[in-house]
Structures are given as C-alpha cells and as structure tokens.
Design an enzyme around this catalytic site. Sequence first.
Site, PDB file in Angstrom:
ATOM      1  N   HIS A 229       0.816  -1.216   0.000  1.00 57.08           N
ATOM      2  CA  HIS A 229       0.000   0.000   0.000  1.00 57.08           C
ATOM      3  C   HIS A 229       0.853   1.271   0.000  1.00 57.08           C
ATOM      4  CE1 HIS A 229      -3.714   1.915  -0.066  1.00 57.08           C
ATOM      5  NE2 HIS A 229      -4.299   1.474   1.049  1.00 57.08           N
TER       6      HIS A 229
ATOM      7  N   ASP B 155      -2.188   2.224  -4.590  1.00 50.79           N
ATOM      8  CA  ASP B 155      -3.413   2.666  -3.941  1.00 50.79           C
ATOM      9  C   ASP B 155      -4.515   1.631  -4.124  1.00 50.79           C
ATOM     10  OD1 ASP B 155      -2.264   5.075  -3.116  1.00 50.79           O
ATOM     11  OD2 ASP B 155      -2.777   6.070  -5.002  1.00 50.79           O
TER      12      ASP B 155
END
Length: 506
Positions: A477, A481
């Site tokens: 992450h 995204d």
Amino acid sequence: MTIEVRVPTLGESVTEATVATWFKKPGDAVAVDEMLCELETDKVTVEVPAPAAGVMGEIVAAEGETVGVNALLATIVAGEGAAPAPAAAAPAPAAAPAASGGSVDVMVPTLGESVTEATVSTWFKKVGDSVAQDEMLCELETDKVSVEVPAPAAGVLAEIVAPEGSTVDASAKLAVISGAAAGTAPAPAAAAAATGGSDVGGKDIANAPSAEKAMAEAGLSAGQVTGTGRDGRIMKEDVVSAVAAASSAPVSPAPVAPAAAAPAPRAPVAAEDASREERVRMTRLRQTIAKRLKDAQNTAAILTTFNEVDMTEVMALRNEYKELFQKKHGVKLGFMSFFTKACCHALKEVPEVNAEIDGTDIVYKNFVHMGVAAGTPQGLVVPVIRDADSMSFAEIEKAIAEKGKRARDGKLSMAEMQGGTFTISNGGVYGSLMSSPILNPPQSGILGMHKIQDRPMAINGEVKIRPMMYLALSYDHRIVDGKGAVTFLVRVKEALEDPRRLLMDL
C-alpha cells in the site's frame, strides 16, 4: 604439472552449455590462448582458450555433453618435450601420472550470484577412501539449492578440511585428494565411469551418493525408484519424485519446522511429552523462507483485496483446443498461461503493481518477469519466467513446466530465482479456497489463485451453477493505492471471463 580447463562464466542466468566441438585431441601440443573447444548455450557460442601452453591431456567432457559453469572440461600437461609422444601413443594412461603427481585440493564450486557461503550437509566419502574422478564427494546446502561437489581427480581422500555441519565461504577448501594410490584401482574406475554411457550396457551401475542418502531417509529401496540417470543410475531427483508420487504425507510436516525456531524462549515441556518429541534442525532454505516472509511483513504495508472469476469461458476454450495444442507444441495447455497473460495485460494498465520502491524512488519496470511460486519437498521457491509479457501461450506453458521440474528436482540456479517483478501463487492445487498471499520482496504485488468450485450464481436473473474461483491480490500500500489494486484485479477477472479481450488488447 597438470592444469585444469574449466567452463568459463557463461553470462547472467546461463548455467549450462553443450560441448559442440573439440579443436584438439589428447596428445596435441597447445599454445597459450589457443582455442581448445567451443561451447553452445541457449544464447551464445563460447570458445574456450588454453590457460597455458603444453600438451592436451584428458578430455573429460566429450562432444555433445552438457556441462555446468566451472565444470571440468579437460586437462593440459604444462611444458613441452618428450611428454607429447607418450601421451599421443597412449592417451588412456595419461590421466594416471596427472592424478599421481601430488595432491589436489577440493574447493567449494560456484554457488551462484549473491551466495557467499554454504553448509556442508553430508560427506559421501571418508578419509582413506578411494575416489574416481567426478565421483560425488559431498553435498553443500545453501539458502536456495543443494550443490553436489564432484572429485576433481582420481585418488585417495587424504583429508577432510570442512566436516559436516560447518559453514564454508565461496572460496574455501573442502578436502584434499592424494594422487599416490590413484594410478592403480581408482583411475580405471574413473575412465570406465566417463565412458559408461555407451560401453557399460547391462552392468551394475552405482547410484548417486545423494540418492542413496535420500533413499535411506525416506525408507525406500532401489527397486522402488526408477532411475533416470545414465544407464539407469538413480539420482537424487528420482528419489524426490518417488517420494512425492507415493504420498504427500511425508512432505507435510516440513513447514512445521519454523515454529521451533521462534526467537522467544520455549515454554517448559512435561517430562512425559519430551521423550516423544523430535527436534530437527531447519534447513538453510527453510530459514531463508522464514526470514524473507517475516521481513516482507515488517517492511511493506501489505493489504489484500479479493474478487471472484467465472472460469466457464477459459475452461471451454481449454477443453476445445487442449489436444491440438499439445499435439502442435508438445506441452499441455493449463490454466497458468491464461493467468500469466491476464496479469501481463493488467500490469500494462496499472504499472505501479509491477514497480518497486528503492529508497525514496519508485522504479517502474517496462517488462514483466513473472515469478511462479512452486512448492517443493525442500520448501517454497519462486522461479522467474523472464519477459513473460512477450511470450506466447505455448512458450509460457513450456517455461513453467521446465522451471517447475527443475524446482522439484532441486536444480534451480540462483539466477533463475532472481529479478522477478510480479508473482503468481496457486494455492488451488492444494485445495485452498481463499488465502492472503505474502509479498515476495522487493515486488509490490502477488496474485493468489485458488480452487475452482461449482457455485450457484445469478446470471441474467437466473440461478446457474458456474465454476468459480476466488482471486486475491496482496499489494504494497506504500506504492499501490486501493483504486489501482482493485482495477488490476478487475482487469484480470475481465480477461479470464472473456479471453477474447486478450487477443483484442482490450
């Protein structure tokens, strides 16, 4: 003095070559840097020059043989004079003076890029034993592969410098072979072994020492294992295959080993239980797997997103063309090529899933080196299919089959497991319905495939039974995204539910 001629470095990711042509024969005079032979790899042709002037001694690797990096090709008797005539007149005895002229050091062979040390796991010979040239002396274990060390010359094992369990670096001495007794029994044995491929027919063949050890550990007899080596010789990979074919049960306890290596102190065990426990040292491969997986959890911000895919169209396409595909390409059409193609297609649209973090930079890869996770009796390995995005279905299937076999046989080189940009893990072959795969650093994404299971689905207002598979994408992450991760997984789903999209690049 005898000088060895060995296979030179063949280039990145190239681990073996075929001896195409010898320009010299035993007894010929050779000059420094004069070409002795030509090797062929799957990339280039390599000429091997003479490292010194002298007389050509023994040719160890004949034309047509496949040899690895640093393997012994031939020997040269340094100097000139009366030596050439006897060597030319009697090539066979030429190896005896070479072997009997003092001692020969047994060194750690090339272990692979970035591998600096290994552990001596097993010695197949003890001090005082006679050894033939190229007979296996010991087995080394690295954090990726097991390496067998052959005898560089015939003789008697005079000294073992690195005993079992010791850790040695890439340039260490393992043992010393004395050539004093090599001229009598061992030398002819080596000669017979070297030519046994065409002359031994019907005689008893000694199995590989590592195979004997593996059979003893597995409780198998030679009659229960089919040998694939020269003249039916049983190799280590034959034993591994036999164990896997017999049952998967003996393999399953292996993953339990990491629990014993927990850094926290072990809780006290009742006396009546202690006698029924067995403590087994973790292999270097298992230690490396444990460390890398924990490092991935500690370093990356791992998140997993899920989706499901209807496999109806892929299964129909595969069933329709699998026989023609195998007949033309010589390999079965599986599901992995469809998933590899679908992932390559999706990575073009969402390039951050194919990128990695380097300090404060993001490195985008304009190519796809696809890692394919493979479970082996020794642990999990991830061989890499390079430039998968430019390969056809047949090329992908052939590459996966070849890498998978080499992984199960423990023959993968370090170069074959490095440089991946994205990984696919298929837990469905073990019956997994859903999981969260862990990233393979420094990669930023890994796709988890699972079991195909018939489930009732609502199709155009009707309930129909469809073959469904859950897909899981674990991603970093820090660089990917949620929108990019979901988009990637949706594109994979769309490509699999309508494979025509792959042809139309949609």
